[in-house]
Design a protein around this motif. Structure first.
Motif, short mmCIF file in Angstrom:
data_model
loop_
_atom_site.label_atom_id
_atom_site.label_comp_id
_atom_site.label_asym_id
_atom_site.label_seq_id
_atom_site.Cartn_x
_atom_site.Cartn_y
_atom_site.Cartn_z
N ARG A 16 -12.86 -23.85 4.69
CA ARG A 16 -13.65 -23.40 3.54
C ARG A 16 -12.81 -22.92 2.35
O ARG A 16 -13.34 -22.58 1.31
CB ARG A 16 -14.57 -22.23 3.98
CG ARG A 16 -15.63 -22.65 4.99
CD ARG A 16 -16.73 -23.46 4.33
NE ARG A 16 -17.69 -23.98 5.29
CZ ARG A 16 -17.66 -25.19 5.81
NH1 ARG A 16 -16.71 -26.04 5.46
NH2 ARG A 16 -18.56 -25.60 6.67
N SER A 17 -11.47 -22.88 2.52
CA SER A 17 -10.63 -22.36 1.44
C SER A 17 -9.29 -23.10 1.39
O SER A 17 -8.73 -23.45 2.43
CB SER A 17 -10.37 -20.87 1.66
OG SER A 17 -9.30 -20.42 0.87
N PRO A 18 -8.75 -23.31 0.16
CA PRO A 18 -7.43 -23.94 0.05
C PRO A 18 -6.31 -23.03 0.58
O PRO A 18 -5.18 -23.47 0.75
CB PRO A 18 -7.27 -24.17 -1.46
CG PRO A 18 -8.23 -23.23 -2.11
CD PRO A 18 -9.35 -23.05 -1.16
N GLU A 19 -6.67 -21.77 0.84
CA GLU A 19 -5.68 -20.83 1.39
C GLU A 19 -5.64 -20.90 2.92
O GLU A 19 -4.78 -20.26 3.54
CB GLU A 19 -6.02 -19.39 0.96
CG GLU A 19 -6.01 -19.17 -0.55
CD GLU A 19 -4.70 -19.61 -1.18
OE1 GLU A 19 -3.63 -19.23 -0.66
OE2 GLU A 19 -4.74 -20.35 -2.17
N ASP A 20 -6.54 -21.66 3.50
CA ASP A 20 -6.56 -21.81 4.96
C ASP A 20 -5.26 -22.43 5.45
O ASP A 20 -4.76 -23.39 4.87
CB ASP A 20 -7.75 -22.70 5.34
CG ASP A 20 -7.99 -22.73 6.84
OD1 ASP A 20 -7.18 -23.36 7.56
OD2 ASP A 20 -9.00 -22.16 7.29
N GLN A 35 -2.94 -37.56 2.32
CA GLN A 35 -2.94 -37.02 0.96
C GLN A 35 -4.27 -37.30 0.25
O GLN A 35 -4.77 -36.48 -0.51
CB GLN A 35 -1.77 -37.59 0.16
CG GLN A 35 -0.42 -36.96 0.52
CD GLN A 35 -0.43 -35.43 0.35
OE1 GLN A 35 -0.75 -34.92 -0.70
NE2 GLN A 35 -0.07 -34.73 1.43
N GLN A 36 -4.85 -38.47 0.51
CA GLN A 36 -6.16 -38.80 -0.08
C GLN A 36 -7.25 -37.86 0.45
O GLN A 36 -8.12 -37.42 -0.30
CB GLN A 36 -6.52 -40.25 0.22
CG GLN A 36 -5.73 -41.25 -0.61
CD GLN A 36 -6.00 -42.70 -0.21
OE1 GLN A 36 -6.48 -42.97 0.89
NE2 GLN A 36 -5.68 -43.63 -1.10
N VAL A 37 -7.16 -37.56 1.75
CA VAL A 37 -8.10 -36.61 2.36
C VAL A 37 -7.94 -35.22 1.74
O VAL A 37 -8.92 -34.54 1.43
CB VAL A 37 -7.91 -36.54 3.89
CG1 VAL A 37 -8.73 -35.41 4.50
CG2 VAL A 37 -8.28 -37.87 4.54
N ILE A 38 -6.69 -34.82 1.51
CA ILE A 38 -6.39 -33.51 0.92
C ILE A 38 -6.94 -33.43 -0.51
O ILE A 38 -7.55 -32.43 -0.90
CB ILE A 38 -4.86 -33.23 0.94
CG1 ILE A 38 -4.36 -33.01 2.37
CG2 ILE A 38 -4.50 -32.04 0.05
CD1 ILE A 38 -4.91 -31.77 3.06
N ILE A 39 -6.73 -34.48 -1.28
CA ILE A 39 -7.23 -34.52 -2.66
C ILE A 39 -8.76 -34.41 -2.68
O ILE A 39 -9.34 -33.68 -3.47
CB ILE A 39 -6.76 -35.80 -3.38
CG1 ILE A 39 -5.25 -35.73 -3.64
CG2 ILE A 39 -7.52 -36.02 -4.69
CD1 ILE A 39 -4.63 -37.05 -4.05
N PHE A 45 -13.42 -28.11 -2.91
CA PHE A 45 -13.17 -26.68 -3.17
C PHE A 45 -13.48 -26.34 -4.62
O PHE A 45 -14.11 -25.33 -4.92
CB PHE A 45 -11.71 -26.31 -2.87
CG PHE A 45 -11.35 -26.31 -1.42
CD1 PHE A 45 -12.24 -25.88 -0.44
CD2 PHE A 45 -10.09 -26.73 -1.00
CE1 PHE A 45 -11.89 -25.87 0.90
CE2 PHE A 45 -9.73 -26.73 0.34
CZ PHE A 45 -10.63 -26.30 1.29
N GLU A 46 -13.02 -27.20 -5.52
CA GLU A 46 -13.21 -26.96 -6.96
C GLU A 46 -14.68 -27.02 -7.34
O GLU A 46 -15.15 -26.20 -8.14
CB GLU A 46 -12.39 -27.97 -7.78
CG GLU A 46 -10.89 -27.74 -7.70
CD GLU A 46 -10.08 -28.93 -8.20
OE1 GLU A 46 -10.68 -29.92 -8.65
OE2 GLU A 46 -8.83 -28.86 -8.13
#
Length: 255
Positions: A16-20, A35-39, A45-46
């Motif tokens: 739920r957070s980019p800080e996870d 990397q595509q999944v991360i993007i 998140f945004e």
């Protein structure tokens, strides 16, 4: 052995957070697919953050009233002022102070599917909901402005909990409750947005039932508004009891 991209995608669904820590760890995986999944996840998140900010902004009126000691704040809105047929419907909704439903806004800006989903969520979480329904016959006898006020007052009176404050979409009401009239309130107050959704879904369901009773008129499509299809149906099949005889062009045919 490294996890597959499919497995990573599944794991990230719960993040739920980019800080996870899990998100940060997979962000270091240099595989193009990862990397595509991360993007994609970063975009989610945004988008969630934008909706949260919008929600927080739409809580401004409510938070101000809570800070002044209010406990129960009712948002009040109506739908159906403009149609040629069907009732005008108002809703009054008291939400709990910890209510959170990102994406909630003016019902006209939401898809039908989103409105239905939000309707269920609001019904589940609201402290109280009141709905006022004023028929076409009454609209004709007292005019649409007075009928709108009547629907709103009825909705407030049907609340199971007495509100301390009213936030009303662009209307002042002759009731002994402290109130604020807010222009475009359904897009700037969460309580009014919630009442907008309840009123809209309630009226749309009524018009769909009317569409089943009078299939030639297409009420389930235009909700009683003066579309080409609706005007042609009136011309061909006549005026129904649910039509507003004080509204042009119907009143021209009645007189």
């Amino acid at each position: 052995m490294k996890k597959s991209i499919k497995e990573i995608k599944e794991e990230l669904k719960q993040v739920r957070s980019p800080e996870d820590a899990l998100f940060k760890a997979y962000a270091q995986d240099e595989r193009k697919g990862v990397q595509q999944v991360i993007i994609q996840k970063q975009r989610q998140f945004e988008a969630a953050e934008r909706l949260k900010q919008q929600f927080d902004e739409m809580m401004t009126y409510e938070n101000e009233l809570y800070s002044q000691g209010a406990t129960y704040i009712a948002g009040v809105d109506e739908v159906g002022r403009g149609p040629l047929a069907g009732p005008v419907v108002a809703a009054a909704v008291i939400l709990p102070s910890d209510f959170f439903l990102p994406g909630l806004t003016d019902s006209k800006k939401l898809s039908e599917a989103k409105r239905e989903a939000f309707y269920e969520e609001i019904c589940k979480k609201a402290v109280a909901i009141g709905i006022g329904i004023i028929s076409a016959e009454v609209i004709d006898s007292i005019n649409i402005y007075e009928a709108t006020k009547k629907a709103m007052i009825e909705a407030i009176e049907l609340l199971a909990v007495q509100p301390d404050e009213l936030l009303i979409d662009a209307m002042k009401l002759p009731v002994p409750i402290s109130q604020q009239s807010i222009i475009k309130g359904d897009a700037t107050s969460i309580s009014i947005a919630a009442s907008s959704v309840i009123a809209k879904v309630t009226r749309d369901r009524m018009m769909k039932e009317l569409g089943e009773r009078y299939p030639a008129y297409g009420f389930e499509k235009h909700m009683g508004y003066g579309t080409k299809q609706h005007l042609e149906a009136i011309e061909q099949y006549g005026i129904l009891p649910e039509h507003r005889r004080s509204f042009a062009p119907i009143k021209n045919q009645v007189n």
